[in-house]
Scaffold this active site. Structure first.
Site, mmCIF file in Angstrom:
data_model
loop_
_atom_site.group_PDB
_atom_site.id
_atom_site.type_symbol
_atom_site.label_atom_id
_atom_site.label_comp_id
_atom_site.label_asym_id
_atom_site.label_seq_id
_atom_site.Cartn_x
_atom_site.Cartn_y
_atom_site.Cartn_z
ATOM 1 N N GLY A 14 0.955 -1.132 0.021
ATOM 2 C CA GLY A 14 0.047 0.091 -0.106
ATOM 3 C C GLY A 14 0.891 1.297 -0.161
ATOM 4 O O GLY A 14 2.069 1.152 0.623
ATOM 5 N N GLY A 16 -1.064 4.645 0.102
ATOM 6 C CA GLY A 16 -1.747 5.810 0.146
ATOM 7 C C GLY A 16 -0.987 7.163 1.249
ATOM 8 O O GLY A 16 0.161 7.285 1.341
ATOM 9 N N TRP A 18 -1.486 7.132 4.531
ATOM 10 C CA TRP A 18 -0.862 6.337 5.460
ATOM 11 C C TRP A 18 0.247 5.642 5.213
ATOM 12 O O TRP A 18 1.388 5.547 5.699
ATOM 13 C CB TRP A 18 -2.064 5.715 6.401
ATOM 14 C CG TRP A 18 -1.455 5.043 7.918
ATOM 15 C CD1 TRP A 18 -2.001 4.008 8.347
ATOM 16 C CD2 TRP A 18 -0.622 5.551 8.828
ATOM 17 N NE1 TRP A 18 -1.461 3.861 9.549
ATOM 18 C CE2 TRP A 18 -0.542 4.645 9.859
ATOM 19 C CE3 TRP A 18 0.045 6.871 8.702
ATOM 20 C CZ2 TRP A 18 0.300 4.994 10.947
ATOM 21 C CZ3 TRP A 18 0.926 6.807 10.079
ATOM 22 C CH2 TRP A 18 0.979 6.186 11.038
ATOM 23 N N PHE A 101 -10.061 -2.973 -0.102
ATOM 24 C CA PHE A 101 -9.194 -3.951 -1.560
ATOM 25 C C PHE A 101 -8.605 -5.052 -0.748
ATOM 26 O O PHE A 101 -7.959 -5.600 -1.469
ATOM 27 C CB PHE A 101 -8.261 -2.862 -1.809
ATOM 28 C CG PHE A 101 -8.988 -1.570 -2.402
ATOM 29 C CD1 PHE A 101 -9.840 -1.772 -3.261
ATOM 30 C CD2 PHE A 101 -8.506 -0.346 -2.038
ATOM 31 C CE1 PHE A 101 -10.497 -0.440 -3.769
ATOM 32 C CE2 PHE A 101 -9.150 0.886 -2.457
ATOM 33 C CZ PHE A 101 -9.988 0.840 -3.483
ATOM 34 N N LYS A 209 -13.822 3.588 15.729
ATOM 35 C CA LYS A 209 -13.753 4.754 15.855
ATOM 36 C C LYS A 209 -14.131 5.875 14.563
ATOM 37 O O LYS A 209 -14.461 7.010 14.731
ATOM 38 C CB LYS A 209 -12.389 5.140 16.595
ATOM 39 C CG LYS A 209 -10.990 4.995 15.594
ATOM 40 C CD LYS A 209 -10.830 6.292 14.662
ATOM 41 C CE LYS A 209 -9.938 5.592 13.551
ATOM 42 N NZ LYS A 209 -9.466 6.739 12.629
ATOM 43 N N ARG A 273 -10.282 12.738 8.221
ATOM 44 C CA ARG A 273 -11.115 12.893 6.878
ATOM 45 C C ARG A 273 -12.421 12.511 7.132
ATOM 46 O O ARG A 273 -13.416 12.952 6.327
ATOM 47 C CB ARG A 273 -10.425 11.939 5.753
ATOM 48 C CG ARG A 273 -8.984 12.197 5.604
ATOM 49 C CD ARG A 273 -8.264 11.098 4.825
ATOM 50 N NE ARG A 273 -8.177 9.829 5.532
ATOM 51 C CZ ARG A 273 -7.367 8.721 5.046
ATOM 52 N NH1 ARG A 273 -6.771 8.838 4.020
ATOM 53 N NH2 ARG A 273 -7.399 7.801 5.932
ATOM 54 N N ASN A 274 -12.890 11.672 7.866
ATOM 55 C CA ASN A 274 -13.855 10.949 8.063
ATOM 56 C C ASN A 274 -15.118 12.107 8.777
ATOM 57 O O ASN A 274 -16.011 12.519 8.286
ATOM 58 C CB ASN A 274 -14.160 9.826 8.907
ATOM 59 C CG ASN A 274 -13.854 8.702 8.303
ATOM 60 O OD1 ASN A 274 -14.480 8.036 7.490
ATOM 61 N ND2 ASN A 274 -12.703 7.953 8.616
HETATM 62 N N1 LIG Z 1 -4.562 8.446 6.384
HETATM 63 C C1 LIG Z 1 -4.313 8.262 7.719
HETATM 64 O O1 LIG Z 1 -4.317 9.332 8.486
HETATM 65 C C2 LIG Z 1 -4.645 6.950 8.328
HETATM 66 C C3 LIG Z 1 -5.084 6.014 7.765
HETATM 67 N N2 LIG Z 1 -5.126 4.657 8.328
HETATM 68 C C4 LIG Z 1 -5.689 3.560 7.739
HETATM 69 O O2 LIG Z 1 -4.889 3.073 6.803
HETATM 70 C C5 LIG Z 1 -5.390 2.389 5.689
HETATM 71 C C6 LIG Z 1 -4.941 2.967 4.503
HETATM 72 O O3 LIG Z 1 -5.165 4.391 4.553
HETATM 73 P P1 LIG Z 1 -4.417 5.356 3.569
HETATM 74 O O4 LIG Z 1 -2.977 4.729 3.219
HETATM 75 O O5 LIG Z 1 -4.478 6.682 4.139
HETATM 76 O O6 LIG Z 1 -5.135 5.238 2.142
HETATM 77 P P2 LIG Z 1 -5.688 6.166 1.209
HETATM 78 O O7 LIG Z 1 -7.059 6.689 1.764
HETATM 79 O O8 LIG Z 1 -4.650 7.388 1.013
HETATM 80 O O9 LIG Z 1 -6.183 5.522 -0.135
HETATM 81 C C7 LIG Z 1 -5.556 5.632 -1.318
HETATM 82 C C8 LIG Z 1 -4.854 4.708 -1.489
HETATM 83 O O10 LIG Z 1 -5.714 3.326 -2.110
HETATM 84 C C9 LIG Z 1 -5.303 3.118 -3.321
HETATM 85 N N3 LIG Z 1 -5.926 2.336 -4.309
HETATM 86 C C10 LIG Z 1 -7.272 2.930 -4.913
HETATM 87 N N4 LIG Z 1 -7.891 2.122 -5.755
HETATM 88 C C11 LIG Z 1 -7.269 0.913 -5.326
HETATM 89 C C12 LIG Z 1 -7.673 -0.857 -5.779
HETATM 90 N N5 LIG Z 1 -8.394 -0.674 -6.342
HETATM 91 N N6 LIG Z 1 -6.953 -1.578 -5.096
HETATM 92 C C13 LIG Z 1 -6.062 -1.280 -4.321
HETATM 93 N N7 LIG Z 1 -5.462 0.027 -3.875
HETATM 94 C C14 LIG Z 1 -6.183 0.880 -4.364
HETATM 95 C C15 LIG Z 1 -4.456 4.012 -3.851
HETATM 96 O O11 LIG Z 1 -3.564 3.943 -4.873
HETATM 97 C C16 LIG Z 1 -3.773 4.589 -2.852
HETATM 98 O O12 LIG Z 1 -2.774 3.988 -2.538
HETATM 99 C C17 LIG Z 1 -6.869 2.606 5.902
HETATM 100 O O13 LIG Z 1 -7.667 1.363 6.475
HETATM 101 C C18 LIG Z 1 -6.888 3.766 7.042
HETATM 102 O O14 LIG Z 1 -8.102 4.036 7.809
HETATM 103 C C19 LIG Z 1 -4.820 4.659 9.578
HETATM 104 C C20 LIG Z 1 -4.161 5.668 10.435
HETATM 105 C C21 LIG Z 1 -4.064 6.922 9.748
HETATM 106 O O1 LIG Z 2 -7.227 6.891 11.685
HETATM 107 C C1 LIG Z 2 -6.768 7.931 11.487
HETATM 108 C C2 LIG Z 2 -6.011 8.548 12.555
HETATM 109 O O2 LIG Z 2 -5.516 7.757 13.417
HETATM 110 C C3 LIG Z 2 -7.244 8.592 10.312
HETATM 111 O O3 LIG Z 2 -8.604 8.963 10.064
HETATM 112 P P1 LIG Z 2 -9.190 9.607 8.865
HETATM 113 O O4 LIG Z 2 -9.422 8.411 7.900
HETATM 114 O O5 LIG Z 2 -10.649 10.000 9.491
HETATM 115 O O6 LIG Z 2 -8.439 10.615 8.442
#
Ligand SMILES: NC(=O)C1=CN([C@@H]2O[C@H](COP(=O)(O)OP(=O)(O)OC[C@H]3O[C@@H](n4cnc5c(N)ncnc54)[C@H](O)[C@@H]3O)[C@@H](O)[C@H]2O)C=CC1
Ligand SMILES: O=C(CO)COP(=O)(O)O
Length: 353
Positions: A14, A16, A18, A101, A209, A273-274
């Site tokens: 991954g 994205g 995070w 995914f 959460k 973001r939520n």
């Molecule tokens: N962003 C944050 O602040 C935090 C996120 N998380 C959790 O981490 C996990 C990942 O979140 P992020 O990295 O923020 O992702 P993100 O919300 O930035 O999602 C975008 C990612 O999804 C990918 N994507 C899009 N379509 C796809 C597909 N069909 N198959 C596979 N990948 C695809 C994109 O290429 C990109 O890498 C989530 O469960 C989120 O709740 C946890 C803590 C903090």
């Molecule tokens: O999990 C998160 C912070 O710990 C990020 O939350 P959001 O997806 O709502 O931005």
């Protein structure tokens, strides 16, 4: 002759918001620690940015210009578009993709990874299980890939972690042999890890959460104040505790006081973001999907889908009335209730009876 140090290879599944922030930490730690291979692979779901492949941009500029602009990744983090290629030699697979995914990813990786590998899931969410219940993402990973899977959840808004602002996180890991490796590859001076053995509760906190954060966004959009938001956070926490108690008995109350519990709830209800998209939903009357696409530039919301997954189970078990906040968030996202009905739904919460 000195014994050769065994070096663990790491793959980040991954890239994205995070995924990229954690790649910065993992890359630096892998380069620094003797028991890790310097090169860290990062699977990137390929896309074109201004006519150029994102993987090429990342490997040339060391920046994920789409999902974490303005932050350099260490040069030993290598973006790989083929997931099997990225993961096949890894001893540690760090899963960090939007939860919708994960099943497809696991079926692609089935039989293609080292049988001795271990996983760490940073994914916040559930999936729907056969028979009307829900599945934890770490359980899906373990079942599909036949490898152990620990979890990492905490008050960790990615942009703040990337800016190296101090925070804490929680690793849920039952396996005492694996826990030190998980902690070593994650911990830094500004990102402090507490390891607990209550894996399931840690993961459930991280998923639930996000539903509460959608509720917090609703009250912001409706123009209520901090007292109301505090009530939403408290009632949300009580539902999270009840949910674990009813469906995953044997978990520890102390887990809710770790970063994965109350701390993540607070940060997400203020800065996530939520919350932001839910506030806009109330203020504009547009759909969540439209706002997600428009406001998040490809990043994905987890709260509304998690509310749906949880409701699927609660409805099947005739327990929606025991979790009025989770249920109201689900119904409002679906358009079955108006945002203004949210307060009425939690006004007569079982906590007040
Ligand atoms: N962003 C944050 O602040 C935090 C996120 N998380 C959790 O981490 C996990 C990942 O979140 P992020 O990295 O923020 O992702 P993100 O919300 O930035 O999602 C975008 C990612 O999804 C990918 N994507 C899009 N379509 C796809 C597909 N069909 N198959 C596979 N990948 C695809 C994109 O290429 C990109 O890498 C989530 O469960 C989120 O709740 C946890 C803590 C903090
Ligand atoms: O999990 C998160 C912070 O710990 C990020 O939350 P959001 O997806 O709502 O931005």
């Amino acid at each position: 002759m000195a014994e050769k140090q065994i070096k663990n290879r790491v793959c980040i599944v991954g890239s994205g918001n995070w995924g990229s922030a954690i790649a910065k930490i993992v890359g630096k730690n892998a380069a620094r620690l003797p028991n890790f291979e310097d090169r860290v692979t990062m699977w990137v779901y390929e896309e074109m940015i201004d006519g150029k492949k994102l993987t090429e941009i990342i490997n040339e500029t060391h920046e994920n210009v789409k999902y974490l602009p303005g932050h350099k990744l260490p040069p030993n983090v290598v973006a790989v578009p083929d997931i099997v290629e990225a993961a096949k030699d890894a001893d540690l697979l760090i899963f960090v993709v939007p939860h919708q995914f994960v099943r497809t990813i696991c079926s692609t990786l089935l039989g293609k990874i080292k049988p001795t590998a271990a996983a760490l899931s940073l994914i916040k969410g559930f999936d729907i299980a056969e028979g009307g219940g829900i599945d934890l993402i770490s359980h899906i990973i373990t079942r599909c890939l036949k490898i152990p899977c620990a979890v990492l959840m905490g008050a960790n808004i990615a942009s703040e972690v990337a800016e190296e602002k101090f925070c804490e996180t929680t690793i849920g890991c039952r396996d005492v042999m694996l826990a030190p490796m998980m902690r070593d590859i994650i911990q830094t001076e500004y990102f402090r890890v507490v390891v607990v053995d209550d894996e399931d509760a840690v993961e459930i906190c991280g998923a639930l959460k996000n539903i509460v954060a959608v509720g917090a966004g609703f009250v912001d959009g409706l123009g209520f104040g901090d007292n109301t938001k505090a009530a939403v956070i408290r009632l949300g926490l009580m539902e999270m505790i009840k949910f674990v108690d009813v469906f995953y008995p044997g978990s520890k109350l102390s887990t809710f006081f770790e970063s994965c519990g109350v701390a993540d709830l607070i940060t997400t209800c203020y800065g996530g973001r939520n919350r932001r998209v839910a506030e806009a939903f109330v203020k504009t009357g547009r759909s969540i999907k439209e706002l997600e696409d428009e406001m998040l530039n490809g990043q994905k919301l987890q709260g509304p889908i998690t509310a749906e997954e949880v409701n699927h189970m609660l409805a099947n078990k005739n327990m929606e009335n025991k979790f009025p906040l989770f249920t109201a968030v689900f119904r409002i996202c679906r358009g079955e209730l108006k945002p203004g009905d949210f307060i009425d739904c939690i006004r007569s919460h079982p906590e007040h009876m």
